[in-house]
Design a protein around this motif. Structure first.
Motif, PDB file in Angstrom:
ATOM      1  N   GLU A   6       0.895  -1.325  -0.125  1.00 55.35           N
ATOM      2  CA  GLU A   6      -0.118   0.052   0.271  1.00 55.35           C
ATOM      3  C   GLU A   6       0.858   1.197   0.032  1.00 55.35           C
ATOM      4  O   GLU A   6       2.124   1.144   0.458  1.00 55.35           O
ATOM      5  N   SER A   7       0.298   2.527  -0.453  1.00 54.14           N
ATOM      6  CA  SER A   7       0.922   3.532  -0.061  1.00 54.14           C
ATOM      7  C   SER A   7       0.710   4.502   0.882  1.00 54.14           C
ATOM      8  O   SER A   7      -0.624   4.351   1.473  1.00 54.14           O
ATOM      9  N   TYR A   8       1.319   5.073   1.610  1.00 49.94           N
ATOM     10  CA  TYR A   8       1.079   5.734   2.910  1.00 49.94           C
ATOM     11  C   TYR A   8       1.405   7.180   2.721  1.00 49.94           C
ATOM     12  O   TYR A   8       2.469   7.623   1.805  1.00 49.94           O
ATOM     13  N   LEU A   9       0.987   7.967   3.720  1.00 50.87           N
ATOM     14  CA  LEU A   9       1.367   9.572   3.826  1.00 50.87           C
ATOM     15  C   LEU A   9       1.682   9.749   5.267  1.00 50.87           C
ATOM     16  O   LEU A   9       1.143   9.071   6.204  1.00 50.87           O
ATOM     17  N   VAL A  10       2.703  10.638   5.350  1.00 50.92           N
ATOM     18  CA  VAL A  10       2.884  10.850   6.826  1.00 50.92           C
ATOM     19  C   VAL A  10       2.295  12.295   7.132  1.00 50.92           C
ATOM     20  O   VAL A  10       2.499  13.234   6.440  1.00 50.92           O
ATOM     21  N   ILE A  11       1.667  12.561   8.157  1.00 50.19           N
ATOM     22  CA  ILE A  11       1.088  13.735   8.852  1.00 50.19           C
ATOM     23  C   ILE A  11       1.508  13.986   9.999  1.00 50.19           C
ATOM     24  O   ILE A  11       1.902  13.136  10.673  1.00 50.19           O
ATOM     25  N   PHE A  24      -9.647   9.281  12.929  1.00 54.62           N
ATOM     26  CA  PHE A  24     -10.219   9.924  11.804  1.00 54.62           C
ATOM     27  C   PHE A  24      -9.285  11.489  11.685  1.00 54.62           C
ATOM     28  O   PHE A  24      -8.791  11.705  12.599  1.00 54.62           O
ATOM     29  N   ILE A  25      -9.424  12.036  10.715  1.00 52.08           N
ATOM     30  CA  ILE A  25      -8.968  13.432  10.501  1.00 52.08           C
ATOM     31  C   ILE A  25     -10.047  14.178   9.828  1.00 52.08           C
ATOM     32  O   ILE A  25     -10.924  13.723   9.249  1.00 52.08           O
ATOM     33  N   TRP A  26      -9.884  15.639  10.207  1.00 54.30           N
ATOM     34  CA  TRP A  26     -10.583  16.428   9.302  1.00 54.30           C
ATOM     35  C   TRP A  26      -9.889  17.064   8.249  1.00 54.30           C
ATOM     36  O   TRP A  26      -8.688  17.313   8.202  1.00 54.30           O
ATOM     37  N   MET A  66      -4.832  16.997  -0.199  1.00 53.22           N
ATOM     38  CA  MET A  66      -5.685  17.395   0.690  1.00 53.22           C
ATOM     39  C   MET A  66      -5.213  18.016   1.925  1.00 53.22           C
ATOM     40  O   MET A  66      -4.088  18.124   2.138  1.00 53.22           O
ATOM     41  N   ILE A  67      -6.332  19.257   2.482  1.00 52.26           N
ATOM     42  CA  ILE A  67      -5.691  20.065   3.385  1.00 52.26           C
ATOM     43  C   ILE A  67      -6.290  19.553   4.756  1.00 52.26           C
ATOM     44  O   ILE A  67      -7.520  19.377   5.054  1.00 52.26           O
ATOM     45  N   ILE A  68      -5.386  19.285   5.572  1.00 50.03           N
ATOM     46  CA  ILE A  68      -5.639  18.587   7.068  1.00 50.03           C
ATOM     47  C   ILE A  68      -6.070  19.586   7.944  1.00 50.03           C
ATOM     48  O   ILE A  68      -5.031  20.612   7.930  1.00 50.03           O
ATOM     49  N   VAL A  69      -6.674  19.353   9.087  1.00 44.94           N
ATOM     50  CA  VAL A  69      -7.106  20.485   9.979  1.00 44.94           C
ATOM     51  C   VAL A  69      -6.065  20.071  11.194  1.00 44.94           C
ATOM     52  O   VAL A  69      -6.349  18.829  11.679  1.00 44.94           O
ATOM     53  N   LEU A  70      -5.376  20.846  11.908  1.00 45.40           N
ATOM     54  CA  LEU A  70      -4.445  20.703  12.818  1.00 45.40           C
ATOM     55  C   LEU A  70      -5.033  21.351  14.276  1.00 45.40           C
ATOM     56  O   LEU A  70      -4.370  20.654  15.092  1.00 45.40           O
ATOM     57  N   LYS A  71      -5.857  22.126  14.195  1.00 41.37           N
ATOM     58  CA  LYS A  71      -6.077  22.722  15.481  1.00 41.37           C
ATOM     59  C   LYS A  71      -7.688  23.280  15.592  1.00 41.37           C
ATOM     60  O   LYS A  71      -8.205  23.240  14.347  1.00 41.37           O
TER      61      LYS A  71
END
Length: 86
Positions: A6-11, A24-26, A66-71
């Motif tokens: 599989e392919s993965y992303l680091v966040i 989950f993530i936003w 994709m733009i992920i929410v951090l706060k």
């Protein structure tokens, strides 16, 4: 443990949220007219264990742009309208 094919992303680890239904993530979706105004939606994710250096390795549910929410995630719900402040 993840499948090696599989392919993965680091966040950043702080993007990952926990609920009774799992992790989950936003994700932020900007309006067509204004990139600083938009809505958010949640995406279930599978993470690696353990987290290292404040990062999470996510399996392929995410796309690179994709733009992920951090706060401020605790105030969000699906389709919440948000404005980005810099």
């Amino acid at each position: 443990e993840f499948d090696s094919e599989e392919s993965y992303l680091v966040i950043p680890q702080e993007a990952v949220q926990y609920s009774l239904l799992g992790t989950f993530i936003w994700v932020y979706k900007p309006d067509h007219d204004n990139q600083k105004k938009g809505t958010v939606y949640s995406i279930p994710v599978q993470t690696s264990r353990p987290f290292e250096n404040s990062i999470a390795i996510i399996s392929n549910q995410l796309k690179e742009k994709m733009i992920i929410v951090l706060k401020g995630q605790e105030k969000l719900k699906n389709d919440s309208e948000v404005i980005i402040y810099e």
